[in-house]
Motif scaffolding. Structure first.
Motif, mmCIF file in Angstrom:
data_model
loop_
_atom_site.group_PDB
_atom_site.id
_atom_site.type_symbol
_atom_site.label_atom_id
_atom_site.label_comp_id
_atom_site.label_asym_id
_atom_site.label_seq_id
_atom_site.Cartn_x
_atom_site.Cartn_y
_atom_site.Cartn_z
ATOM 1 N N PHE A 146 0.793 -1.379 -0.075
ATOM 2 C CA PHE A 146 -0.108 0.009 0.068
ATOM 3 C C PHE A 146 0.732 1.223 -0.045
ATOM 4 O O PHE A 146 0.334 2.486 -0.061
ATOM 5 C CB PHE A 146 -0.997 -0.047 1.049
ATOM 6 C CG PHE A 146 -1.965 -0.991 1.070
ATOM 7 C CD1 PHE A 146 -3.131 -1.067 0.476
ATOM 8 C CD2 PHE A 146 -1.722 -2.200 2.046
ATOM 9 C CE1 PHE A 146 -4.062 -1.864 0.267
ATOM 10 C CE2 PHE A 146 -2.887 -3.137 1.801
ATOM 11 C CZ PHE A 146 -4.028 -2.975 1.087
ATOM 12 N N SER A 147 2.253 1.091 -0.022
ATOM 13 C CA SER A 147 3.120 2.457 -0.006
ATOM 14 C C SER A 147 2.534 3.359 -1.039
ATOM 15 O O SER A 147 2.910 4.477 -1.121
ATOM 16 C CB SER A 147 4.601 2.064 0.059
ATOM 17 O OG SER A 147 4.922 1.041 -1.300
ATOM 18 N N ARG A 148 2.393 2.884 -2.325
ATOM 19 C CA ARG A 148 2.286 3.733 -3.321
ATOM 20 C C ARG A 148 0.668 4.400 -3.489
ATOM 21 O O ARG A 148 0.484 5.249 -3.997
ATOM 22 C CB ARG A 148 2.179 2.934 -4.912
ATOM 23 C CG ARG A 148 3.679 2.441 -5.207
ATOM 24 C CD ARG A 148 3.918 1.789 -6.265
ATOM 25 N NE ARG A 148 5.144 1.449 -6.749
ATOM 26 C CZ ARG A 148 5.514 0.957 -7.971
ATOM 27 N NH1 ARG A 148 4.633 0.726 -8.759
ATOM 28 N NH2 ARG A 148 6.775 0.756 -8.040
ATOM 29 N N ASN A 149 -0.059 3.524 -2.577
ATOM 30 C CA ASN A 149 -1.211 4.451 -2.734
ATOM 31 C C ASN A 149 -1.900 3.944 -1.087
ATOM 32 O O ASN A 149 -2.728 3.037 -0.796
ATOM 33 C CB ASN A 149 -2.367 3.497 -3.735
ATOM 34 C CG ASN A 149 -3.904 4.159 -3.504
ATOM 35 O OD1 ASN A 149 -3.894 5.495 -2.847
ATOM 36 N ND2 ASN A 149 -4.640 3.673 -4.220
ATOM 37 N N PRO A 150 -1.413 4.841 0.117
ATOM 38 C CA PRO A 150 -1.731 4.410 1.214
ATOM 39 C C PRO A 150 -2.907 4.895 1.774
ATOM 40 O O PRO A 150 -3.703 4.494 3.003
ATOM 41 C CB PRO A 150 -0.624 5.519 2.050
ATOM 42 C CG PRO A 150 -0.536 6.407 1.061
ATOM 43 C CD PRO A 150 -0.547 5.744 -0.237
ATOM 44 N N PHE A 151 -3.939 5.534 0.865
ATOM 45 C CA PHE A 151 -5.245 6.080 1.177
ATOM 46 C C PHE A 151 -6.202 4.920 0.698
ATOM 47 O O PHE A 151 -7.356 5.221 1.262
ATOM 48 C CB PHE A 151 -5.643 7.274 0.561
ATOM 49 C CG PHE A 151 -4.726 8.445 0.959
ATOM 50 C CD1 PHE A 151 -3.880 8.401 2.123
ATOM 51 C CD2 PHE A 151 -4.472 9.335 -0.149
ATOM 52 C CE1 PHE A 151 -3.094 9.497 2.352
ATOM 53 C CE2 PHE A 151 -3.585 10.451 0.639
ATOM 54 C CZ PHE A 151 -2.787 10.625 1.658
ATOM 55 N N ALA A 152 -5.798 3.695 0.138
ATOM 56 C CA ALA A 152 -6.854 2.996 -0.316
ATOM 57 C C ALA A 152 -7.767 2.439 0.659
ATOM 58 O O ALA A 152 -9.055 2.456 0.328
ATOM 59 C CB ALA A 152 -6.170 1.910 -1.140
ATOM 60 N N LEU A 153 -7.243 2.024 1.637
ATOM 61 C CA LEU A 153 -8.230 1.120 2.618
ATOM 62 C C LEU A 153 -8.754 2.108 3.528
ATOM 63 O O LEU A 153 -9.879 1.974 4.075
ATOM 64 C CB LEU A 153 -7.364 0.366 3.492
ATOM 65 C CG LEU A 153 -6.657 -0.836 3.192
ATOM 66 C CD1 LEU A 153 -5.847 -1.957 4.043
ATOM 67 C CD2 LEU A 153 -7.728 -1.918 2.371
ATOM 68 N N PHE A 154 -8.430 3.371 3.744
ATOM 69 C CA PHE A 154 -9.105 4.404 4.456
ATOM 70 C C PHE A 154 -10.401 5.002 3.672
ATOM 71 O O PHE A 154 -11.401 5.089 4.147
ATOM 72 C CB PHE A 154 -8.113 5.629 4.771
ATOM 73 C CG PHE A 154 -6.993 5.109 5.781
ATOM 74 C CD1 PHE A 154 -7.159 5.252 6.951
ATOM 75 C CD2 PHE A 154 -6.045 4.841 5.157
ATOM 76 C CE1 PHE A 154 -6.334 4.963 8.058
ATOM 77 C CE2 PHE A 154 -4.772 4.393 6.236
ATOM 78 C CZ PHE A 154 -5.095 4.381 7.596
ATOM 79 N N TYR A 155 -10.096 5.158 2.241
ATOM 80 C CA TYR A 155 -11.278 5.313 1.337
ATOM 81 C C TYR A 155 -12.491 4.428 1.658
ATOM 82 O O TYR A 155 -13.632 4.554 1.655
ATOM 83 C CB TYR A 155 -10.936 5.360 -0.077
ATOM 84 C CG TYR A 155 -10.142 6.656 -0.604
ATOM 85 C CD1 TYR A 155 -10.406 7.875 0.257
ATOM 86 C CD2 TYR A 155 -9.197 6.556 -1.441
ATOM 87 C CE1 TYR A 155 -9.795 9.121 -0.373
ATOM 88 C CE2 TYR A 155 -8.323 7.653 -2.059
ATOM 89 C CZ TYR A 155 -8.670 8.995 -1.160
ATOM 90 O OH TYR A 155 -7.861 10.298 -1.404
#
Length: 526
Positions: A70-79
């Motif tokens: 998830f380092s490249r898209n750290p917001f995915a799970l938060f979304y």
């Protein structure tokens, strides 16, 4: 047992009622419900907010454990967490999840993530925007579901109101027919009347029965459309039933000088069917054939063995026929082939629709064929035959008269009906005591012994259901309900109260006598 007297067929039906849920009379339901509902709403909202917090915690934990992913898209799970929270609980839980997401990212994943710059504000606003969008979609969904629930409730209420209207309409139309039918039958059997006057009485009786049949047809088509039609099946000899129907329609055929030719093979032809409903189908077909055949025409009834264990009844006529464009609609309710046919022959166009539905309810078929206008028509009923039966499988037959004198308590508040029914029962050698209310009936039952009670359902000071419960408990009396209310719920309540049979007005005296005889036989065998 249920008997309906308005047609030349009776309809036996067994009915049971589920027990009502027990309630505590000391606790008013209206007072107790609001706190429980309020507690339920509060608990649900607490769960929604708890899910919002838990979803962000899960997002933080999974993102830290799988940082390489998830380092490249750290917001995915938060979304995803914000979306779940907003969709599940609405804007409040969604907003809470958004705030927790920003704080968690800033604290655990990306220190100094939120510095107050325009870029940071836009990123943080993305969470709020997602929460708002999902909340709006959730709200729209809830509103749509609420609208569907309201529409369903309104439809259910409308159906209930229609059922109630039909029940009341049936009662109000049937009640005044009872004394007319009874008086006509008494005049028919009066030996002192001239043949001309007896013919007049026969005409009155025939038209009253026709009026009652039209009421029955309206109720039947409602039962069919609501899926409330019930059958009471038993082994039935189709050959015997055809001969009975032919006798019933004999006077109509003679009046138009129509020859009815019956081709029925020797021996029995057994089917597993509701005898009254099957007779209703055959009666409708033969009645229609006679109705639409001109004077001096011919109607042919042919019973034959079809393929694969199927019995076929063909009712053919030399009548007006069916136009090709009308043939596909001939079984539609209220379809009569055009206004000219309606004006010429009358009726409301329900007989064939009901007959087809009854045939299909028996697992059979009813089809129509015609070569066109003026070339006659043929209606074919197909039913599965009983492959084997024992000699004890008796075909249905009308019950014979019950002449044993009985002491009858008649409870009826309609003056004309009570007078005619008293005279009819007295002509059958029964001793009749009349009561016009529940109070009077209880008083009579307390002062003398009775063999049977015949009671109307709607009475001035209560219902016949209440009266039957009392008489059954206190005096061990058996009873027959006699009412203009004939819907399934009315019949069920009568039987549950202890009535042996429910007779729907207008009451045919022969079937009333048969019901009394069956009640006596049942009481002796019990």
């Amino acid at each position: 047992m249920v008997l309906t007297q308005s047609n030349p067929y009776a309809r036996p039906t067994s009915v049971t009622t589920p027990a009502a849920p027990a309630t505590d009379p000391q606790i008013p339901a209206a007072a107790a419900a609001p706190p429980a509902r309020g507690q339920s709403v509060m608990a649900r909202r607490a769960i929604d907010y708890g899910i919002a917090v838990a979803s962000i915690a899960v997002a933080v934990g999974v993102t830290l454990l799988l940082w390489g992913v998830f380092s490249r898209n750290p917001f995915a799970l938060f979304y995803a967490a914000v979306m779940v929270s907003a969709w599940r609980g609405g804007f409040g839980p969604g907003l809470l999840a958004s705030v927790f997401a920003v704080v968690a990212i800033d604290f655990f994943l990306m220190p100094s993530f939120f510095t107050g710059s325009l870029r940071d504000i836009v990123q943080a606003s993305t969470f709020v925007g997602i929460a708002a969008l999902l909340s709006w979609l959730n709200l729209s969904r809830d509103r749509a579901m609420a609208s569907l629930r309201i529409a369903k409730q309104e439809a259910d209420d409308a159906n209930a109101a229609k059922d109630q209207f039909l029940a009341v309409l049936s009662h109000e139309l049937r009640t005044p027919l009872t004394p007319v039918l009874g008086m006509a039958m008494m005049l028919e059997s009066d030996p002192d009347l001239s043949a001309e006057r007896r013919a007049d009485a026969t005409m009155i009786r025939r038209n009253v029965e026709l009026e009652a049949r039209l009421i029955d047809d309206l109720l039947d088509i409602t039962r069919i459309r609501q899926g409330k039609l019930s059958l009471s099946r038993s082994p039935v000899d189709l050959a015997v039933l055809l001969r009975d129907v032919e006798r019933i329609c004999e006077a109509d055929a003679q009046a138009k000088q129509i020859r009815v030719r019956s081709i029925v093979p020797a021996g029995t032809r057994m089917v597993h069917a509701d005898p009254a409903r099957l007779q209703q189908i055959l009666w409708n077909l033969l009645k229609n054939a006679i109705k639409f055949t001109p004077t001096s025409g011919q109607v042919t009834i042919n019973l034959s063995d079809g393929p694969k264990g199927v019995l076929k009844v063909d009712v053919m006529d030399t009548g007006i026929g069916i136009a090709p464009e009308t043939l596909p609609r001939v079984f539609n309710a209220f379809e009569q082939g055009g206004s000219n046919v309606t004006r010429r022959f009358g009726g409301i166009g329900l007989g064939l629709a009901i007959s087809k539905a009854l045939a299909e309810a028996h697992g059979g078929q009813l089809v129509a064929t015609s070569e066109g206008s003026g070339r006659g028509a043929c209606f074919t009923l197909s039913l599965a035959s009983l492959s084997s039966h024992t000699p004890s499988d008796a075909a249905w037959q009308p019950k014979g008269p019950q002449t044993e004198p009985l002491k009858v308590l008649l409870v009826e508040d309609h003056p004309d009906t009570s007078e005619v029914m008293t005279r009819l029962l007295q002509n059958l050698n029964h001793e009749v005591s009349h009561a016009g209310s529940i109070t009077a009936a209880r008083r009579l039952a307390g002062t003398r012994a009775f063999d049977v009670v015949i009671s109307d359902i709607g009475l001035p000071d209560g219902t016949g259901v209440e009266l039957m419960r009392h008489l059954s408990t206190e005096h061990h009396l058996k009873g027959i309900a006699m009412s203009g209310y004939g819907m399934e719920d009315d019949v069920r309540r009568s039987l549950d109260a202890g009535f042996h049979a429910h007779l729907t007005k207008p009451v045919n005296v022969d079937q009333l006598e048969a019901a009394i005889g069956e009640l006596v036989a049942y009481s002796r065998s019990a």
